[in-house]
Motif scaffolding. Sequence first.
Motif, mmCIF file in Angstrom:
data_model
loop_
_atom_site.group_PDB
_atom_site.id
_atom_site.type_symbol
_atom_site.label_atom_id
_atom_site.label_comp_id
_atom_site.label_asym_id
_atom_site.label_seq_id
_atom_site.Cartn_x
_atom_site.Cartn_y
_atom_site.Cartn_z
ATOM 1 N N ALA A 295 63.714 128.956 104.271
ATOM 2 C CA ALA A 295 63.305 127.753 103.537
ATOM 3 C C ALA A 295 64.247 127.402 102.392
ATOM 4 O O ALA A 295 64.211 126.265 101.894
ATOM 5 N N ALA A 296 65.074 128.331 101.981
ATOM 6 C CA ALA A 296 65.902 128.114 100.788
ATOM 7 C C ALA A 296 66.707 126.818 100.821
ATOM 8 O O ALA A 296 66.771 126.100 99.808
ATOM 9 N N PRO A 297 67.336 126.438 101.958
ATOM 10 C CA PRO A 297 68.114 125.184 101.949
ATOM 11 C C PRO A 297 67.270 123.950 101.659
ATOM 12 O O PRO A 297 67.815 122.927 101.201
ATOM 13 N N ALA A 298 65.973 124.015 101.926
ATOM 14 C CA ALA A 298 65.117 122.845 101.733
ATOM 15 C C ALA A 298 64.515 122.774 100.330
ATOM 16 O O ALA A 298 63.820 121.804 100.007
ATOM 17 N N VAL A 299 64.774 123.769 99.500
ATOM 18 C CA VAL A 299 64.140 123.821 98.181
ATOM 19 C C VAL A 299 65.184 123.665 97.088
ATOM 20 O O VAL A 299 66.185 124.382 97.058
ATOM 21 N N ARG A 300 64.930 122.697 96.190
ATOM 22 C CA ARG A 300 65.794 122.453 95.033
ATOM 23 C C ARG A 300 64.915 122.225 93.818
ATOM 24 O O ARG A 300 63.774 121.749 93.931
ATOM 25 N N LEU A 301 65.424 122.535 92.659
ATOM 26 C CA LEU A 301 64.645 122.317 91.430
ATOM 27 C C LEU A 301 64.487 120.837 91.126
ATOM 28 O O LEU A 301 63.618 120.465 90.322
ATOM 29 N N THR A 302 65.291 119.990 91.751
ATOM 30 C CA THR A 302 65.223 118.545 91.505
ATOM 31 C C THR A 302 64.291 117.826 92.477
ATOM 32 O O THR A 302 64.270 116.590 92.510
ATOM 33 N N MET A 303 63.535 118.551 93.263
ATOM 34 C CA MET A 303 62.662 117.946 94.264
ATOM 35 C C MET A 303 61.615 117.043 93.615
ATOM 36 O O MET A 303 61.054 117.376 92.569
ATOM 37 N N SER A 304 61.323 115.916 94.289
ATOM 38 C CA SER A 304 60.218 115.047 93.869
ATOM 39 C C SER A 304 58.902 115.648 94.355
ATOM 40 O O SER A 304 58.885 116.552 95.190
ATOM 41 N N ASP A 305 57.796 115.118 93.837
ATOM 42 C CA ASP A 305 56.492 115.621 94.269
ATOM 43 C C ASP A 305 56.294 115.481 95.776
ATOM 44 O O ASP A 305 55.837 116.431 96.431
ATOM 45 N N PRO A 306 56.623 114.312 96.375
ATOM 46 C CA PRO A 306 56.483 114.211 97.834
ATOM 47 C C PRO A 306 57.351 115.229 98.577
ATOM 48 O O PRO A 306 56.935 115.763 99.612
ATOM 49 N N GLU A 307 58.538 115.507 98.065
ATOM 50 C CA GLU A 307 59.398 116.495 98.719
ATOM 51 C C GLU A 307 58.799 117.894 98.623
ATOM 52 O O GLU A 307 58.907 118.690 99.567
ATOM 53 N N VAL A 308 58.170 118.199 97.505
ATOM 54 C CA VAL A 308 57.513 119.503 97.366
ATOM 55 C C VAL A 308 56.376 119.624 98.373
ATOM 56 O O VAL A 308 56.227 120.637 99.064
ATOM 57 N N ARG A 309 55.570 118.565 98.461
ATOM 58 C CA ARG A 309 54.449 118.612 99.414
ATOM 59 C C ARG A 309 54.952 118.747 100.849
ATOM 60 O O ARG A 309 54.372 119.481 101.651
ATOM 61 N N ALA A 310 56.048 118.061 101.162
ATOM 62 C CA ALA A 310 56.619 118.181 102.505
ATOM 63 C C ALA A 310 57.083 119.616 102.777
ATOM 64 O O ALA A 310 56.865 120.163 103.867
ATOM 65 N N ALA A 311 57.714 120.235 101.788
ATOM 66 C CA ALA A 311 58.180 121.614 101.954
ATOM 67 C C ALA A 311 57.013 122.578 102.113
ATOM 68 O O ALA A 311 57.055 123.494 102.940
ATOM 69 N N VAL A 312 55.956 122.358 101.326
ATOM 70 C CA VAL A 312 54.777 123.227 101.434
ATOM 71 C C VAL A 312 54.129 123.068 102.804
ATOM 72 O O VAL A 312 53.698 124.039 103.436
ATOM 73 N N TYR A 313 54.073 121.823 103.293
ATOM 74 C CA TYR A 313 53.483 121.584 104.607
ATOM 75 C C TYR A 313 54.270 122.315 105.695
ATOM 76 O O TYR A 313 53.685 122.942 106.590
ATOM 77 N N LEU A 342 56.248 125.081 90.944
ATOM 78 C CA LEU A 342 55.332 126.179 91.247
ATOM 79 C C LEU A 342 53.882 125.738 91.107
ATOM 80 O O LEU A 342 53.026 126.086 91.941
ATOM 81 N N ALA A 343 53.596 124.978 90.062
ATOM 82 C CA ALA A 343 52.225 124.508 89.850
ATOM 83 C C ALA A 343 51.790 123.584 90.987
ATOM 84 O O ALA A 343 50.653 123.677 91.480
ATOM 85 N N LEU A 344 52.681 122.706 91.420
ATOM 86 C CA LEU A 344 52.336 121.779 92.495
ATOM 87 C C LEU A 344 52.164 122.532 93.813
ATOM 88 O O LEU A 344 51.212 122.271 94.568
ATOM 89 N N ALA A 345 53.050 123.458 94.099
ATOM 90 C CA ALA A 345 52.951 124.222 95.344
ATOM 91 C C ALA A 345 51.652 125.016 95.399
ATOM 92 O O ALA A 345 51.023 125.140 96.461
ATOM 93 N N GLU A 346 51.226 125.531 94.262
ATOM 94 C CA GLU A 346 49.989 126.321 94.218
ATOM 95 C C GLU A 346 48.742 125.453 94.328
ATOM 96 O O GLU A 346 47.753 125.840 94.958
ATOM 97 N N ASP A 386 54.432 110.829 102.824
ATOM 98 C CA ASP A 386 53.631 111.599 101.876
ATOM 99 C C ASP A 386 52.157 111.691 102.285
ATOM 100 O O ASP A 386 51.249 111.519 101.474
ATOM 101 N N PHE A 387 51.921 111.910 103.572
ATOM 102 C CA PHE A 387 50.598 112.236 104.094
ATOM 103 C C PHE A 387 49.536 111.170 103.794
ATOM 104 O O PHE A 387 48.511 111.456 103.175
ATOM 105 N N PRO A 388 49.756 109.940 104.217
ATOM 106 C CA PRO A 388 48.732 108.913 103.992
ATOM 107 C C PRO A 388 47.428 109.307 104.700
ATOM 108 O O PRO A 388 47.434 109.922 105.768
ATOM 109 N N SER A 389 46.318 108.910 104.113
ATOM 110 C CA SER A 389 45.011 109.289 104.652
ATOM 111 C C SER A 389 44.422 108.231 105.578
ATOM 112 O O SER A 389 43.363 108.442 106.165
#
Length: 402
Positions: A295-313, A342-346, A386-389
Amino acid sequence: MIRLDDQPWLKASATRAVMAALEAAGGPGCARFVGGCVRNALIGAPVADIDIATTLKPEETDRAIRAAGLKSVPTGIAHGTVTAVSERQPFEITTLRRDVSTDGRNATVAFTDDWAEDAARRDFRLNALYADGEGRVFDPTGEGVADAAAGRIVFVGDPETRIREDYLRILRFFRFFAWYGRGEPDEAALKACRELAPGMTRLSAERVSKELMTLLAAPDPLVAMAAMTDAGVLAQILPEAANGPLFEAAVGLSADPVIRLMTLFPTDERLVREASARLRFSNATRDRLAAAAAAAPAVRLTMSDPEVRAAVYRHGARTVADAVYRRWAESPEGADAAQRLLALAESWRRPSMPVGGRELARLGVEPGPETGRLLKAFEDGWIADDFPSEGHAERLAALVRP
């Protein structure tokens, strides 16, 4: 004489029941607490396991425990060890021993009633400490109490002799230094570890990995790891490891030994899996290391919230968090960004895929390869948005009938 004071475990009814059972069979003074419980009590560290040494032979120990109405488990009776269970708490009881022969991995022992002989076969002076049921401390080497107080990890007798008896003692030296050492490691011990490190190849992978993980869990393993690296010991057990600034930073960021271990490896999933198999890390540790590398290539400290959610998914919250810790160790100035990720991923809960084969069947799509292709296309778009409902049926229909 030094005494252990205010030790709840020493006065506990479960402990007293075991000591009373042994002394009923062997008389006063036939049993003493030994090793870590005595050492930790002296230095004010928590006591987890309570080990007991006795002049009773293993069969006598077993009979004494049973006669007192306690449970006796012959955990290592050939080597003199019986486990007593009192009030659901285990107490490992071992007959005093002396080594007859060793091969660097296993020892043939003979039982003895000489406390000094038993102390002479132990690894470090601060572990060759005993205490009776009243808390009176016995120090057969004459240096164990002082070593514990000063944070000195010194072999009992000649370091090379102790290591040749069991090459795992090389790793135990660095592990005990990580947890209890202060100042600089003992030079004689380091010299022996350096010269005898190749002998560790005869050790089982499970014993090696257990010692390594316990070392990495120490509050501050940096000095021990640096010394282990300089002595060539780390390269002997983990040649893929690179002990440098990344590991040093990770120690300050997390107490998790798996995260610390992760930063010793490059982000190479194949290499991580090969090393994990060789050292027989637990499945959980192996999978965490491999997943974080992938997963390391997909994770950056500059990620937006939608990018974090995509990575977690795609990778899971634990994996994303592990990868974030690696990026944080690489860029310590990015603390605020890392903590946000970290807070968002959790906190974010991964949603389930809102459509499946049933919905495609309703649109006239027959089961087969096309079903998988359409569902994958839908999922990729759903993640990207970003996972529309809402609007799932329309999105799926658009894919089926562009």
